[in-house]
Design a protein around this motif. Structure first.
Motif, PDB file in Angstrom:
ATOM      1  N   UNK A  58       0.590  -1.274   0.050  1.00 59.20           N
ATOM      2  CA  UNK A  58      -0.021   0.064  -0.035  1.00 59.20           C
ATOM      3  C   UNK A  58       0.995   1.321  -0.048  1.00 59.20           C
ATOM      4  N   UNK A  59       1.978   1.068   0.921  1.00 54.41           N
ATOM      5  CA  UNK A  59       2.628   2.380   1.066  1.00 54.41           C
ATOM      6  C   UNK A  59       3.622   2.381  -0.308  1.00 54.41           C
ATOM      7  N   UNK A  60       3.907   1.467  -1.123  1.00 53.39           N
ATOM      8  CA  UNK A  60       4.640   1.764  -2.404  1.00 53.39           C
ATOM      9  C   UNK A  60       3.652   2.211  -3.472  1.00 53.39           C
ATOM     10  N   UNK A  61       2.345   1.774  -3.551  1.00 55.71           N
ATOM     11  CA  UNK A  61       1.520   2.093  -4.327  1.00 55.71           C
ATOM     12  C   UNK A  61       1.000   3.658  -4.161  1.00 55.71           C
ATOM     13  N   UNK A  62       1.180   4.166  -2.935  1.00 59.55           N
ATOM     14  CA  UNK A  62       0.579   5.634  -2.563  1.00 59.55           C
ATOM     15  C   UNK A  62       1.774   6.421  -3.002  1.00 59.55           C
ATOM     16  N   UNK A  63       2.888   5.669  -2.979  1.00 63.09           N
ATOM     17  CA  UNK A  63       4.179   6.645  -3.611  1.00 63.09           C
ATOM     18  C   UNK A  63       4.177   6.666  -5.215  1.00 63.09           C
ATOM     19  N   UNK A  64       3.679   5.563  -5.672  1.00 64.79           N
ATOM     20  CA  UNK A  64       3.613   5.485  -7.098  1.00 64.79           C
ATOM     21  C   UNK A  64       2.511   6.475  -7.599  1.00 64.79           C
ATOM     22  N   UNK A  65       1.409   6.613  -6.800  1.00 64.27           N
ATOM     23  CA  UNK A  65       0.247   7.146  -7.209  1.00 64.27           C
ATOM     24  C   UNK A  65       0.689   8.760  -6.978  1.00 64.27           C
ATOM     25  N   UNK A  66       1.636   9.176  -6.058  1.00 63.71           N
ATOM     26  CA  UNK A  66       1.895  10.376  -6.174  1.00 63.71           C
ATOM     27  C   UNK A  66       2.744  10.884  -7.039  1.00 63.71           C
ATOM     28  N   UNK A  67       3.680   9.984  -7.344  1.00 61.86           N
ATOM     29  CA  UNK A  67       4.669  10.271  -8.385  1.00 61.86           C
ATOM     30  C   UNK A  67       4.054  10.350  -9.934  1.00 61.86           C
ATOM     31  N   UNK A  68       3.114   9.695 -10.041  1.00 57.32           N
ATOM     32  CA  UNK A  68       2.361   9.694 -11.481  1.00 57.32           C
ATOM     33  C   UNK A  68       0.890  10.024 -11.181  1.00 57.32           C
ATOM     34  N   UNK A  69       0.618  11.162 -10.630  1.00 58.81           N
ATOM     35  CA  UNK A  69      -0.767  11.610 -10.392  1.00 58.81           C
ATOM     36  C   UNK A  69      -1.448  11.866 -11.616  1.00 58.81           C
ATOM     37  N   UNK A  70      -0.896  12.589 -12.690  1.00 66.66           N
ATOM     38  CA  UNK A  70      -1.721  13.140 -13.651  1.00 66.66           C
ATOM     39  C   UNK A  70      -1.868  11.704 -14.592  1.00 66.66           C
ATOM     40  N   UNK A  71      -0.906  10.798 -14.672  1.00 59.76           N
ATOM     41  CA  UNK A  71      -1.026   9.471 -15.508  1.00 59.76           C
ATOM     42  C   UNK A  71      -2.103   8.853 -15.153  1.00 59.76           C
ATOM     43  N   UNK A  72      -2.348   8.585 -13.749  1.00 58.52           N
ATOM     44  CA  UNK A  72      -3.518   7.856 -13.193  1.00 58.52           C
ATOM     45  C   UNK A  72      -4.744   8.538 -13.320  1.00 58.52           C
ATOM     46  N   UNK A  73      -4.729   9.811 -12.992  1.00 60.40           N
ATOM     47  CA  UNK A  73      -6.012  10.580 -13.307  1.00 60.40           C
ATOM     48  C   UNK A  73      -6.422  10.642 -14.817  1.00 60.40           C
ATOM     49  N   UNK A  74      -5.613  10.553 -15.718  1.00 60.28           N
ATOM     50  CA  UNK A  74      -6.059  10.181 -17.084  1.00 60.28           C
ATOM     51  C   UNK A  74      -6.515   8.717 -17.056  1.00 60.28           C
ATOM     52  N   UNK A  75      -6.326   7.864 -16.575  1.00 61.28           N
ATOM     53  CA  UNK A  75      -7.062   6.454 -16.697  1.00 61.28           C
ATOM     54  C   UNK A  75      -8.075   6.422 -15.850  1.00 61.28           C
ATOM     55  N   UNK A  76      -8.118   7.094 -14.875  1.00 63.35           N
ATOM     56  CA  UNK A  76      -9.601   7.317 -14.165  1.00 63.35           C
ATOM     57  C   UNK A  76     -10.423   8.074 -14.909  1.00 63.35           C
ATOM     58  N   UNK A  77     -10.392   9.262 -15.424  1.00 60.43           N
ATOM     59  CA  UNK A  77     -11.224   9.868 -16.243  1.00 60.43           C
ATOM     60  C   UNK A  77     -11.779   9.161 -17.689  1.00 60.43           C
ATOM     61  N   UNK A  78     -10.975   8.271 -18.106  1.00 58.13           N
ATOM     62  CA  UNK A  78     -11.319   7.442 -19.077  1.00 58.13           C
ATOM     63  C   UNK A  78     -12.044   6.253 -18.832  1.00 58.13           C
ATOM     64  N   UNK A  79     -12.000   5.659 -17.668  1.00 59.83           N
ATOM     65  CA  UNK A  79     -12.487   4.506 -17.295  1.00 59.83           C
ATOM     66  C   UNK A  79     -14.306   4.657 -17.673  1.00 59.83           C
ATOM     67  N   UNK A  80     -14.639   3.371 -17.928  1.00 55.51           N
ATOM     68  CA  UNK A  80     -16.175   3.431 -18.234  1.00 55.51           C
ATOM     69  C   UNK A  80     -16.850   3.112 -16.964  1.00 55.51           C
TER      70      UNK A  80
END
Length: 623
Positions: free
Chosen positions: A326-348
């Motif tokens: 969980x801690x590693x995932x949170x760190x990865x989420x922080x480092x690539x926030x824009x990338x994951x936000x794009x994935x979430x915005x495009x999700x059905x």
């Protein structure tokens, strides 16, 4: 003498060309020698009919038979029928249809002369003449790989669910032989297998060839053969409409001429699989589970590469099981926030972040689902403003457990309130996350409204008669059990009335099945109008109906209601401008005098009905 020799030659020639020429010669000679004697059989009658046999088939029953893109008849049955038709000297004319139900309807209405590939049943014998069977196949029980093997369907728990295609012989037999099972009608073989694979039902019962073909072509290797029904072997025949004994005889002779090598070659051409007569179901299950595990891993990996928006859910699942992950995932989420936000915005799927019971974030899919804009949702309570009141406590409890780091429900249904006021069914799952340095939950929302409505429609179809809309035998027995349980607690009477229509068959024979069906519907309406609101009218087959009176104070009440029903059914019916009169025989059974179980009451009421029928026939009151 010449005439006698001609007759002998006609008999010796059989059905071949020589025999046909001899019979024509005998007929001509008889006409010349005995012109005053009417001829019983014309010369034309000995010849094959000029018009080809109009054939209706199942357009979507691979590998048995189907219609390809060019409308050609393909499959095991198609190849076997060509051999049979050639051997019988009969031409075939394919009548295209869209479904098997339409093929049956065409045959009933005379638009085709025969049905290609079906089992013989008592109901079908009433309007079809059947050839000898020309293809044999066993019926097997299909479950998921983890399900225990099944030795006997009779030993399965009550309401075990079985998906079965409509308009098939096996749905009639299973419903009759195993009334404790809950039958879920489906439109096709693939739907039946898909519901088992998706854990929507416990099992299906299908032919071994179909099972092998479907599992192989659809890739459902997490399914297995859990048992066999020895008494349910498929004996597939040609069903000829009406009574045509000469045609059936010619087809039977052609079927007898088929060799096992011809049949095996055709089957192997369409289904490349060898099946042992003594199947090791345990070994088959182990192999199926092994292949399923390998294919599942490959499938998940491909989906991971192809759809990066799955990444967010995979990381969230790891958060709930492993603190370090969980801690590693949170760190990865922080480092690539824009990338994951794009994935979430495009999700059905709808994605929702809830923090302190408020909507902290939602993607466009969720906003579209509930009809609010993101700005409106940001001002709303995530629970009381969006979730239906009956589901509110469940949702709030799961949210609180996740915030505390405790286990909570995953993939559970709840009802959401759309901005327009209508209710939506949604399936939700969630994991705890840290959002802007504070605890929150990440939730994935899937719209399952259509699936819920479909389940309700299927449940209604499984428990009601398709023609009249009345409860069927399964629902009647369920309500009878409930009524007996209540009567035992409250010390009251329960009455069961068996009703058999007298004179229904002559109506069918004179006016046809369409008028007969309309009459049955009218009878159902009158039963519903005459009975009380708490009573149940059910159709259990043919022209047989049952009335359940769950709360009466005396036996005379049941007799009074039976008299009202008899009077209601004795009044003439107006069916399509025809004035049709029938009567009915009644049998009454009371709880507890005549029995305290559904089976005893059904048996006693049935016996009483036949006593009434015989008495009415003796008195000249029945048709």
């Amino acid at each position: 003498m010449r005439f006698a020799r001609c007759l002998d030659s006609a008999r010796a020639g059989g059905d071949g060309p020589r025999g046909m020429r001899a019979r024509r010669a005998a007929a001509v000679m008889a006409a010349m020698l005995f012109p005053w004697v009417p001829q019983a059989v014309s010369v034309a009658a000995t010849e094959a009919p000029a018009r080809p046999l109009r054939l209706c088939v199942d357009p979507d029953w691979a590998p048995y038979e189907w219609l390809d893109e060019d409308g050609r008849h393909r499959g095991i049955a198609a190849d076997l029928l060509r051999l049979i038709a050639k051997g019988a000297g009969v031409g075939l004319q394919l009548v295209p249809t869209a479904t098997w139900d339409e093929s049956v309807s065409f045959a009933r209405s005379g638009k085709c002369d025969a049905l290609s590939f079906l089992n013989e049943t008592p109901e079908r014998r009433t309007w079809l003449s059947f050839t000898k069977p020309y293809f044999f196949d066993r019926n097997v029980i299909i479950t998921r790989a983890e399900h225990p093997d099944i030795g006997d369907l009779a030993a399965m728990p009550r309401h075990t669910s079985v998906a079965l295609p409509t308009a098939t012989s096996v749905i009639e037999r299973i419903g009759h032989d195993f009334p404790h099972l809950r039958i879920v009608p489906v439109a096709s073989e693939a739907d039946a297998f898909g519901m088992v694979e998706g854990r929507e039902v416990d099992m299906t019962v299908r032919a071994l060839t179909i099972a092998a073909y479907t599992i192989k072509t659809e890739g459902w290797f997490n399914l297995k053969i859990a048992g066999e029904l020895p008494d349910y072997a498929n004996r597939m025949r040609i069903g000829v409409v009406g009574r045509q004994p000469e045609l059936v005889h010619r087809l039977d002779e052609a079927i007898d001429a088929l060799t096992s090598e011809q049949v095996d070659e055709i089957v192997n051409r369409h289904v490349a699989i060898d099946v042992s007569t003594q199947t090791d179901f345990h070994l088959a299950a182990q192999i199926a589970v092994g292949f399923a595990a390998l294919l599942l891993l490959a499938y998940l990996w491909i989906r991971h590469l192809g759809r990066l928006n799955r990444r967010l859910l995979e990381l969230s699942t790891q958060l709930s099981h492993d603190i370090e992950a969980r801690e590693r995932a949170e760190e990865a989420l922080k480092q690539s926030e824009e990338h994951y936000r794009l994935l979430v915005e495009m999700a059905q799927e709808g994605i929702l972040v809830v923090q302190e019971q408020r909507v902290a974030y939602c993607n466009p899919a969720f906003a579209e689902l509930v009809g609010y804009s993101p700005a409106e949702l940001a001002q709303m309570d995530a629970f009381s403003d969006l979730i239906q009141a009956d589901d509110l406590q469940r949702a709030q409890s799961n949210y609180a457990r996740r915030i505390r780091g405790e286990d909570a429900e995953q993939r559970y249904p709840l009802r959401l309130m759309h901005k327009s006021g209508r209710l939506l069914w949604a399936e939700t799952s969630g994991v705890p996350i840290v959002w802007n340095h504070a605890p929150a939950t990440l939730n994935v929302i899937n719209d399952i409204t259509a699936r819920k409505f479909a389940e309700e429609r299927i449940q209604h179809m499984a428990e009601h008669d398709a023609l009249t809309g009345l409860p069927n035998r399964s629902l009647l027995l369920d309500r009878l059990e409930r009524a007996l349980a209540a009567a035992q607690r409250e010390a009251r009477l329960v009455a069961l009335l068996f009703i058999d229509l007298d004179g229904f068959k002559p109506v069918n024979d004179e006016y046809g099945h369409e008028v007969g069906d309309a009459l049955l519907k009218a009878v159902a309406v009158r039963l519903g109008e005459t009975l009380r609101h708490a009573d149940t009218a059910a159709r259990i087959g043919g022209d047989e109906f049952v009335a359940l009176l769950p709360a009466i104070t005396a036996a005379a009440d049941a007799l009074h209601i039976a008299g009202k029903l008899r009077a209601a059914l004795s009044a003439p019916f107006d069916i399509g401008g025809r004035r049709i009169g029938i009567s009915a025989s009644f049998g009454v059974a009371l709880y507890p005098q005549d029995g305290d179980t559904p089976a005893e009451l059904m048996r006693k009421a049935d016996a009483a009905m036949y006593v009434d029928k015989h008495a009415r026939q003796a008195a000249g009151g029945a048709q």
